[in-house]
Design a protein around this motif. Structure first.
Motif, PDB file in Angstrom:
ATOM      1  N   UNK A 191      -9.641  -5.871 -15.283  1.00 53.56           N
ATOM      2  CA  UNK A 191      -9.182  -4.600 -15.591  1.00 53.56           C
ATOM      3  C   UNK A 191     -10.475  -3.875 -15.204  1.00 53.56           C
ATOM      4  N   UNK A 192     -10.359  -2.984 -14.216  1.00 53.25           N
ATOM      5  CA  UNK A 192     -11.629  -2.139 -13.566  1.00 53.25           C
ATOM      6  C   UNK A 192     -11.327  -0.608 -14.233  1.00 53.25           C
ATOM      7  N   UNK A 193     -12.493  -0.268 -14.773  1.00 45.96           N
ATOM      8  CA  UNK A 193     -12.620   1.166 -15.078  1.00 45.96           C
ATOM      9  C   UNK A 193     -12.334   2.114 -14.218  1.00 45.96           C
ATOM     10  N   UNK A 194     -11.735   3.394 -14.470  1.00 42.29           N
ATOM     11  CA  UNK A 194     -11.519   4.499 -13.603  1.00 42.29           C
ATOM     12  C   UNK A 194     -12.994   5.006 -12.825  1.00 42.29           C
ATOM     13  N   UNK A 195     -13.816   4.871 -13.636  1.00 41.14           N
ATOM     14  CA  UNK A 195     -15.297   5.313 -13.226  1.00 41.14           C
ATOM     15  C   UNK A 195     -15.731   4.385 -12.076  1.00 41.14           C
ATOM     16  N   UNK A 196     -15.739   3.241 -12.208  1.00 42.77           N
ATOM     17  CA  UNK A 196     -16.023   2.261 -11.192  1.00 42.77           C
ATOM     18  C   UNK A 196     -15.144   2.462  -9.930  1.00 42.77           C
ATOM     19  N   UNK A 197     -13.931   2.595 -10.103  1.00 48.06           N
ATOM     20  CA  UNK A 197     -13.114   2.680  -8.964  1.00 48.06           C
ATOM     21  C   UNK A 197     -13.193   4.143  -8.108  1.00 48.06           C
ATOM     22  N   UNK A 198     -13.630   4.914  -8.884  1.00 55.41           N
ATOM     23  CA  UNK A 198     -14.118   6.364  -8.112  1.00 55.41           C
ATOM     24  C   UNK A 198     -15.275   6.120  -7.420  1.00 55.41           C
ATOM     25  N   UNK A 199     -16.581   5.524  -8.047  1.00 55.40           N
ATOM     26  CA  UNK A 199     -17.620   5.299  -7.455  1.00 55.40           C
ATOM     27  C   UNK A 199     -17.264   4.529  -6.244  1.00 55.40           C
ATOM     28  N   UNK A 200     -16.775   3.335  -6.174  1.00 61.53           N
ATOM     29  CA  UNK A 200     -16.249   2.559  -4.867  1.00 61.53           C
ATOM     30  C   UNK A 200     -15.640   3.307  -3.977  1.00 61.53           C
ATOM     31  N   UNK A 201     -14.451   4.205  -4.205  1.00 61.77           N
ATOM     32  CA  UNK A 201     -13.939   4.963  -3.369  1.00 61.77           C
ATOM     33  C   UNK A 201     -14.868   5.898  -2.543  1.00 61.77           C
ATOM     34  N   UNK A 202     -15.585   6.825  -3.540  1.00 62.40           N
ATOM     35  CA  UNK A 202     -16.392   7.771  -2.971  1.00 62.40           C
ATOM     36  C   UNK A 202     -17.399   7.073  -1.844  1.00 62.40           C
ATOM     37  N   UNK A 280       0.317  -7.088 -17.824  1.00 61.78           N
ATOM     38  CA  UNK A 280      -0.426  -7.879 -16.703  1.00 61.78           C
ATOM     39  C   UNK A 280       0.044  -8.005 -15.201  1.00 61.78           C
ATOM     40  N   UNK A 281       1.265  -7.867 -15.080  1.00 61.28           N
ATOM     41  CA  UNK A 281       2.017  -7.760 -13.769  1.00 61.28           C
ATOM     42  C   UNK A 281       1.794  -6.642 -12.923  1.00 61.28           C
ATOM     43  N   UNK A 282       1.689  -5.372 -13.744  1.00 59.62           N
ATOM     44  CA  UNK A 282       1.334  -4.310 -13.162  1.00 59.62           C
ATOM     45  C   UNK A 282      -0.212  -4.086 -12.805  1.00 59.62           C
ATOM     46  N   UNK A 283      -0.953  -4.577 -13.824  1.00 56.62           N
ATOM     47  CA  UNK A 283      -2.414  -4.708 -13.438  1.00 56.62           C
ATOM     48  C   UNK A 283      -2.619  -5.325 -12.211  1.00 56.62           C
ATOM     49  N   UNK A 287      -4.263  -3.570  -8.966  1.00 54.75           N
ATOM     50  CA  UNK A 287      -5.496  -3.994  -8.331  1.00 54.75           C
ATOM     51  C   UNK A 287      -5.242  -4.191  -6.885  1.00 54.75           C
ATOM     52  N   UNK A 288      -4.180  -4.763  -6.537  1.00 58.56           N
ATOM     53  CA  UNK A 288      -3.941  -5.036  -5.076  1.00 58.56           C
ATOM     54  C   UNK A 288      -3.693  -3.821  -4.144  1.00 58.56           C
ATOM     55  N   UNK A 289      -2.754  -2.778  -4.872  1.00 61.05           N
ATOM     56  CA  UNK A 289      -2.714  -1.507  -4.470  1.00 61.05           C
ATOM     57  C   UNK A 289      -3.959  -0.978  -4.066  1.00 61.05           C
ATOM     58  N   UNK A 290      -5.103  -0.776  -4.810  1.00 66.97           N
ATOM     59  CA  UNK A 290      -6.214  -0.315  -4.860  1.00 66.97           C
ATOM     60  C   UNK A 290      -7.099  -1.158  -3.692  1.00 66.97           C
TER      61      UNK A 290
END
Length: 357
Positions: A191-202, A280-283, A287-290
């Protein structure tokens, strides 16, 4: 015209609060039945038909221990070669192979989507647009591989690495690109935090726009030889295709589409967690969608590679979106959400039909 009619039927069924178990089965059977007709219209069908004609029946191959008929210019994977050879024992018509293969694929898809949402048509509709008409009726090898990968998601959730590994290796016997999915087991359950995902995306956007100079194409050109031959050869093939085709324009609808979808997925996850509907299934799906989006922006100049690899992931975002739409409290909001989903699929279907899907 047939594709448009099927799209309209699936769209109409998507508005129901709950699907009818019998109708979804009948639709799956119908899709399996028409698959050979649609496959015969694809540009790759003559290649697969020609390969089937060259392959020797399996009993002949095993009796003489001669696999030379498998080794053709197409360089198809051993799993697909054996499948052709097996069916060649019973029929000389490749249509039978296609019908059985498509029935197998749709069975695994049905197992994957059934009971994951209240209305399975909300995810079957995007599958039809993004996978069925693009891959399943054209590149049957990868469609089999994708279906096996979807089945293996259960082993990620149950944290059974060895069964997942066996499943991915089996998928790799039909399309070697699937072997790149093996290490993702160790990321999919986290489970990845939104902050981390935004940083990776940026950072990814800055690489995509070359504010940060980085070329995955250049990197892989120097490292392809360190992989196993089955993976390295595939990389070399994709690198060759990249050079032959030339780089497409970066600022196409894809980058804007993925940026919007990224924001929507982050929002949908937040709302589903708040409502206690994020499991857990949606998680894993999230993750695969991201990951699909990150692959698109980070591997921007390996477009022939991401074109193949992303078909394994393109479907997952719709599991999240469909669940989010169903979580909306008011009928009006669910109606608007479903309408927007259909509108998005209609736009993408139009693009695929123009391009010859």
């Amino acid at each position: 015209m047939l594709i448009v009619i099927i799209f309209l039927i699936l769209s109409a069924f998507s508005f129901y609060r709950r699907d009818n178990g019998l109708t979804i089965k009948l639709v799956m059977i119908f899709l399996a039945g028409i698959s050979i007709f649609l496959s015969s219209k694809s540009s790759d069908f003559p290649i697969y038909e020609g390969y089937y004609e060259k392959v020797q029946p399996l009993y002949t191959v095993l009796r003489h221990w001669d696999f030379s008929s498998f080794d053709t210019e197409e360089k198809f994977e051993i799993g697909y070669a054996l499948l052709n050879s097996f069916f060649k024992m019973f029929t000389a018509h490749v249509a039978i192979l296609y019908i059985f293969s498509n029935a197998f694929i749709l069975l695994l898809i049905y197992i994957f989507i059934r009971k994951k949402t209240l209305n399975s048509y909300k995810v079957l509709l995007p599958y039809f647009v993004f996978v069925f008409i693009s891959i399943q009726v054209g590149i049957i090898r990868q469609a089999i591989s994708i279906a096996i990968f979807f089945f293996c998601i259960r082993f990620i959730i149950s944290k059974d690495f060895w069964r997942y590994a066996i499943g991915i290796i089996l998928a790799g016997l039909f399309h070697r690109t699937a072997l790149f999915l093996l290490p993702l087991y160790f990321l999919a359950n986290r489970k990845f935090s939104n902050r981390l995902l935004w940083i990776i995306f940026g950072i990814g956007l800055m690489i995509y726009m070359q504010i940060i100079p980085f070329s995955p194409l250049t990197l892989l050109e120097g490292t392809a030889n360190i992989f196993l031959p089955s993976i390295g050869d595939k990389l070399v093939f994709y690198l060759f295709q990249n050079k032959q085709l030339g780089a497409p324009s970066k600022f196409t609808q894809g980058i804007f589409e993925n940026a919007i979808v990224f924001c929507l997925l982050i929002w949908a996850r937040k709302e589903l967690i708040k409502k206690g509907q994020y499991d857990s299934f949606l998680n894993v799906c999230f993750n695969f969608a991201i990951l699909y989006i990150f692959i698109y922006i980070y591997l921007f100049d390996l477009y022939t590679f991401i074109y193949r690899l992303n078909y394994f992931f393109v479907f997952f975002k719709f599991m999240i979106i469909a669940k989010y739409i169903e979580s909306l409290e008011w009928n009006y909001n669910r109606f608007i959400g479903t309408l927007l989903l259909i509108f998005y699929c209609a736009i993408m279907l139009t693009i695929r039909l123009i391009q010859g899907y």
